[in-house]
Design a protein around this motif. Sequence first.
Motif: not given
Length: 313
Positions: A181-187, A206-214
């Motif tokens: 989560g820390a890495q995904v949160g960094a963008g 959910r991580e992939a959605e957050k990371l890509t914005g899709a």
Amino acid sequence: MRAVAVGSATIDVYVRANRAVVLDWHGPVEERRYMMLEYGGKLNVPFFVEETGGGGTNIAVGLARLGIDVEFVGALGDDERADRVTDALGREGVSTEHVVRLKGEKTGLSVIVGGPDGERSVLVCRGANSRFDPKTFPWDALDGAAALHLGSLHGAAARLLTELPKRLERWDGVLCWNPGGAQVGAGLDAMRPLLARCDTLVLNRREAEKLTGAAAQRKRVDESLCTLCGACVAACPQHIFRIADGAVATHNEERCIRCGLCVKVCPVGAVLVEPWGLNLRRIMRDLKESGVGVVVLTDGARGVQAYDGRRFY
């Protein structure tokens, strides 16, 4: 072949909260589930199990059981729990030669609360796992390794990710990365240096959605390709597909038995995903463009989807 698994190590305590209430929340874009326990109450649990676990150690044990020569690299405390972790890994045939034991720190501990349907929530105290950093990391553990699995890193341990791209410039092994989560949160931009070197990326939906914005889509059929031939309608044993208003649609998706016939019989490839799964193709394409070799997305009970740039699995 020699592999190295880098990540967390914990002692896991599993309990089953049979009297927990599960609340389903449906938003306009996403759905969430919450486990509810009586505040201030005391709940009896039918059993508990205490085992070693952690993202790094679990991967190491899995590889060892596949017959691969593997070493776990991570940080433990100077407590009794650390001895239990190394003893358990030794019994599985996992090398702990480069495990770092940090004085004054405690080995990680997780309490895993299982709900009535088998899903679980995790309470975690990371302890020594979050104290790992480039100065204490045994870089010589990578010498001669053919593969590296990099698990979730937290706290000071996340600083390893800025050092790794430089360290791997002259290393020609296979890199598999399961960021946390820390890495995904960094963008995505912060992750790009390592993504470009990554052979396999593993994320949950959910991580992939957050990371890509899709967002994941419920679109199972590409109408621009569909010829309305009815092959998917005839092949589905649960009668989930139907032709209505000049298009193929699905209904009662929860009845899908995951036989895969709908995808296989479509002559033009218009059926994108079986009814039980969400359409993650856009997300996987976006991640693939970052330079990753293979993208793997997990989605709980909906299973796993993958993309290698040529085919979706």
